[in-house]
Design an enzyme around this catalytic site. Sequence first.
Site, PDB file in Angstrom:
ATOM      1  N   ASP A   1       5.049   1.340  11.944  1.00 33.64           N
ATOM      2  CA  ASP A   1       3.535   0.700  11.523  1.00 33.64           C
ATOM      3  C   ASP A   1       3.130  -1.188  11.966  1.00 33.64           C
ATOM      4  O   ASP A   1       2.582  -1.527  12.107  1.00 33.64           O
ATOM      5  CB  ASP A   1       3.672   0.813  10.634  1.00 33.64           C
ATOM      6  CG  ASP A   1       2.972   2.085   9.274  1.00 33.64           C
ATOM      7  OD1 ASP A   1       2.445   2.374  10.062  1.00 33.64           O
ATOM      8  OD2 ASP A   1       3.310   1.825   7.383  1.00 33.64           O
TER       9      ASP A   1
ATOM     10  N   ARG B   1      -0.175  15.236  12.165  1.00 38.17           N
ATOM     11  CA  ARG B   1       0.921  15.408  10.910  1.00 38.17           C
ATOM     12  C   ARG B   1       0.894  16.553   9.884  1.00 38.17           C
ATOM     13  O   ARG B   1       0.389  16.328   8.935  1.00 38.17           O
ATOM     14  CB  ARG B   1       0.611  13.487   9.731  1.00 38.17           C
ATOM     15  CG  ARG B   1       0.164  12.181  10.393  1.00 38.17           C
ATOM     16  CD  ARG B   1       0.166  11.699   8.906  1.00 38.17           C
ATOM     17  NE  ARG B   1       0.059  10.184   9.253  1.00 38.17           N
ATOM     18  CZ  ARG B   1      -0.450   9.147   9.103  1.00 38.17           C
ATOM     19  NH1 ARG B   1      -0.094   9.426   7.571  1.00 38.17           N
ATOM     20  NH2 ARG B   1      -0.189   7.973   9.163  1.00 38.17           N
ATOM     21  N   PRO B   2       1.408  17.075  10.747  1.00 41.92           N
ATOM     22  CA  PRO B   2       1.674  19.022  10.105  1.00 41.92           C
ATOM     23  C   PRO B   2       2.107  18.866   9.055  1.00 41.92           C
ATOM     24  O   PRO B   2       3.403  17.854   8.915  1.00 41.92           O
ATOM     25  CB  PRO B   2       1.992  19.416  10.767  1.00 41.92           C
ATOM     26  CG  PRO B   2       3.153  18.668  11.438  1.00 41.92           C
ATOM     27  CD  PRO B   2       2.293  17.452  11.724  1.00 41.92           C
ATOM     28  N   ILE B   3       1.923  19.110   7.625  1.00 38.69           N
ATOM     29  CA  ILE B   3       2.579  19.117   5.759  1.00 38.69           C
ATOM     30  C   ILE B   3       3.288  20.768   6.037  1.00 38.69           C
ATOM     31  O   ILE B   3       4.053  21.039   4.634  1.00 38.69           O
ATOM     32  CB  ILE B   3       0.645  19.196   5.762  1.00 38.69           C
ATOM     33  CG1 ILE B   3       0.533  20.191   4.966  1.00 38.69           C
ATOM     34  CG2 ILE B   3       0.254  17.980   5.408  1.00 38.69           C
ATOM     35  CD1 ILE B   3      -0.507  20.373   4.019  1.00 38.69           C
ATOM     36  N   ASP B   4       3.424  21.201   7.405  1.00 38.32           N
ATOM     37  CA  ASP B   4       4.185  22.031   6.781  1.00 38.32           C
ATOM     38  C   ASP B   4       6.303  22.220   6.107  1.00 38.32           C
ATOM     39  O   ASP B   4       6.197  22.686   5.817  1.00 38.32           O
ATOM     40  CB  ASP B   4       5.236  22.797   8.344  1.00 38.32           C
ATOM     41  CG  ASP B   4       4.213  23.489   9.519  1.00 38.32           C
ATOM     42  OD1 ASP B   4       3.382  23.472   9.113  1.00 38.32           O
ATOM     43  OD2 ASP B   4       3.547  23.978  10.182  1.00 38.32           O
TER      44      ASP B   4
ATOM     45  N   CYS C   1      -6.172   8.136   8.868  1.00 36.22           N
ATOM     46  CA  CYS C   1      -6.347   7.258  10.397  1.00 36.22           C
ATOM     47  C   CYS C   1      -6.258   8.749  11.097  1.00 36.22           C
ATOM     48  O   CYS C   1      -5.671   9.561  10.342  1.00 36.22           O
ATOM     49  CB  CYS C   1      -4.986   6.287  10.314  1.00 36.22           C
ATOM     50  SG  CYS C   1      -5.709   4.476   9.770  1.00 36.22           S
TER      51      CYS C   1
ATOM     52  N   ARG D   1      -8.618  -0.330   4.245  1.00 38.10           N
ATOM     53  CA  ARG D   1      -6.869   0.515   3.655  1.00 38.10           C
ATOM     54  C   ARG D   1      -6.417  -0.426   3.644  1.00 38.10           C
ATOM     55  O   ARG D   1      -5.400   0.429   2.651  1.00 38.10           O
ATOM     56  CB  ARG D   1      -7.356   1.067   4.618  1.00 38.10           C
ATOM     57  CG  ARG D   1      -8.492   2.543   5.476  1.00 38.10           C
ATOM     58  CD  ARG D   1      -7.925   3.573   5.865  1.00 38.10           C
ATOM     59  NE  ARG D   1      -6.664   4.210   5.028  1.00 38.10           N
ATOM     60  CZ  ARG D   1      -6.171   4.168   6.174  1.00 38.10           C
ATOM     61  NH1 ARG D   1      -5.822   4.414   6.771  1.00 38.10           N
ATOM     62  NH2 ARG D   1      -4.539   5.071   5.365  1.00 38.10           N
TER      63      ARG D   1
ATOM     64  N   LYS E   1       0.860  -1.443  -0.029  1.00 37.87           N
ATOM     65  CA  LYS E   1      -0.088   0.458  -0.235  1.00 37.87           C
ATOM     66  C   LYS E   1       1.287   1.351   0.355  1.00 37.87           C
ATOM     67  O   LYS E   1       1.042   2.429  -0.710  1.00 37.87           O
ATOM     68  CB  LYS E   1      -1.002  -0.480   0.818  1.00 37.87           C
ATOM     69  CG  LYS E   1      -1.600   1.171   1.103  1.00 37.87           C
ATOM     70  CD  LYS E   1      -2.823   1.007   2.278  1.00 37.87           C
ATOM     71  CE  LYS E   1      -1.385   1.527   3.407  1.00 37.87           C
ATOM     72  NZ  LYS E   1      -1.905   3.398   3.986  1.00 37.87           N
ATOM     73  N   ASN E   2       1.776   1.666   0.580  1.00 35.47           N
ATOM     74  CA  ASN E   2       2.850   2.573   0.869  1.00 35.47           C
ATOM     75  C   ASN E   2       3.898   3.182  -0.128  1.00 35.47           C
ATOM     76  O   ASN E   2       3.853   3.954  -0.212  1.00 35.47           O
ATOM     77  CB  ASN E   2       3.630   2.537   2.253  1.00 35.47           C
ATOM     78  CG  ASN E   2       2.896   2.600   3.327  1.00 35.47           C
ATOM     79  OD1 ASN E   2       1.378   2.612   3.957  1.00 35.47           O
ATOM     80  ND2 ASN E   2       2.836   1.801   4.891  1.00 35.47           N
TER      81      ASN E   2
ATOM     82  N   ARG F   1      -5.725   9.279   3.858  1.00 35.52           N
ATOM     83  CA  ARG F   1      -4.178   9.883   4.779  1.00 35.52           C
ATOM     84  C   ARG F   1      -3.291  10.582   4.166  1.00 35.52           C
ATOM     85  O   ARG F   1      -2.949  11.573   4.329  1.00 35.52           O
ATOM     86  CB  ARG F   1      -3.586   9.307   6.229  1.00 35.52           C
ATOM     87  CG  ARG F   1      -3.329   9.954   7.040  1.00 35.52           C
ATOM     88  CD  ARG F   1      -3.767  11.001   8.226  1.00 35.52           C
ATOM     89  NE  ARG F   1      -3.455  11.065   9.267  1.00 35.52           N
ATOM     90  CZ  ARG F   1      -3.707  12.303  10.391  1.00 35.52           C
ATOM     91  NH1 ARG F   1      -4.842  12.136  10.190  1.00 35.52           N
ATOM     92  NH2 ARG F   1      -3.043  12.759  10.654  1.00 35.52           N
TER      93      ARG F   1
ATOM     94  N   ILE G   1       7.446   8.538  16.463  1.00 35.80           N
ATOM     95  CA  ILE G   1       6.652   8.650  15.419  1.00 35.80           C
ATOM     96  C   ILE G   1       6.102  10.005  16.137  1.00 35.80           C
ATOM     97  O   ILE G   1       5.075  10.665  14.857  1.00 35.80           O
ATOM     98  CB  ILE G   1       6.345   7.403  14.227  1.00 35.80           C
ATOM     99  CG1 ILE G   1       8.483   6.810  13.939  1.00 35.80           C
ATOM    100  CG2 ILE G   1       6.443   7.800  12.860  1.00 35.80           C
ATOM    101  CD1 ILE G   1       8.946   7.107  13.933  1.00 35.80           C
TER     102      ILE G   1
END
Length: 421
Positions: free
Chosen positions: A306, A121-124, A116, A398, A22-23, A92, A328
């Site tokens: 994970d 999970r900041p996208i900065d 999830c 998922r 998936k990843n 996500r 994490i």
Amino acid sequence: MQKLVIEGGVPLEGEVFLHGAKNSALPILAAVLLCDGETTLENCARLTDVFAACRILTHLGCRCTIRSHTVTVNVCDLRSDTIPEALMQEMRSSVIFLGAVLGRTGSCHISYPGGCELGPRPIDMHLEALQQMGARFHIHGGELDCTVPDRLHGAKIHLPFPSVGATENVMLAAVLAKGRTVLHNAAREPEICDLASFLRMGGAKISGDGESTIVIDGVEKLHGSTYRIMPDRIAGITYLGAAAITGGTICLRGTDAHPMENVLPMFEQMGCRLYPEPDRMHLLAPRRLHAVPSIQTMPHPGFPTDAQAIFMAMLSVANGVSVIEENIFENRYRHVDALVKMGAKIHVSGRIAVVTGTQTLSGASVSATDLRGGAAMVLAGLAANGKTEIRQISHIDRGYEAIETVLQGVGGRITRVDMGI
């Protein structure tokens, strides 16, 4: 609405064929946007997140066809640079389309992603890196408008943390950018290497993937290709864990030990015997697992976050005390309450979880909290005495293709049941 019903206490035995990762599939599906013509992805798992990514591609103007485990995407002229909130919220990792759409069209309009609830999970990091490449952003009401006044250009970028998502977004934006991009402190996960391999097959110039510095020289265009997605190492760890927690024996087919080498020693510490071969992995579990003193989740090549919930389920029936430190995500112990309800002895304080193994677990009615937490509940149910019912299994779907069918194939007493409205 559906649920999984498990009658535990049966050692698993047999073979499991591992589906594609998936990843890897999700960032590669985003990368297809950058490739002219037709792309064929083989070994692409039939997962709800994969279907969600294909819906995004279709909305943007691609033609997608899914047959068995092969996805074919034809990219001509995109008709949109906007991904609606409803599509963004389906998974996500949808933010990975940001770098691809920007690289293809020079503009992108999205909302913040869903999936999830594992904490912030900041996208900065994503935005700051893309800004260095010439992108401009305007944020309003949860919406993100991205433009590039001129063509994206190469830059020297240093990530403050080796974020997988930020690394992927930089790679996707940089392959068609003008000049050279040097990305320091890049993520090193095997899925990053899979994305780089796919992009190289389409004509990209990328080196250093798998190491902390990745170098990308922009090219004028990419072309379609046929590419096979790598096996899903986290699904592989999950099925090995299912055999281990039940005291069973399993052969994992279609896999490679190398991407899992940061986890396999933990199985051995717990008393399992492993026999790797070029395309398969055999595991023979002891009658009772042994505790491991300490597990710390870290960026690759450290222990993967994970796999944390999967190992917590196993350690809950191991002999001894184990300490897990989650480094994490801030909110990745949401599965603990369900395991405790089933009889596990787990104490959580901040990022630390102390797991005292117990002889037996008991079946209970629980709800999946997230993808890997839901998988941990499945493992606990397989080992427990009595019946376990798991609701909200859309989380599990998922990342695991028909998990009940796979486990039935190795003797697991597990069924999927419609709950009605």
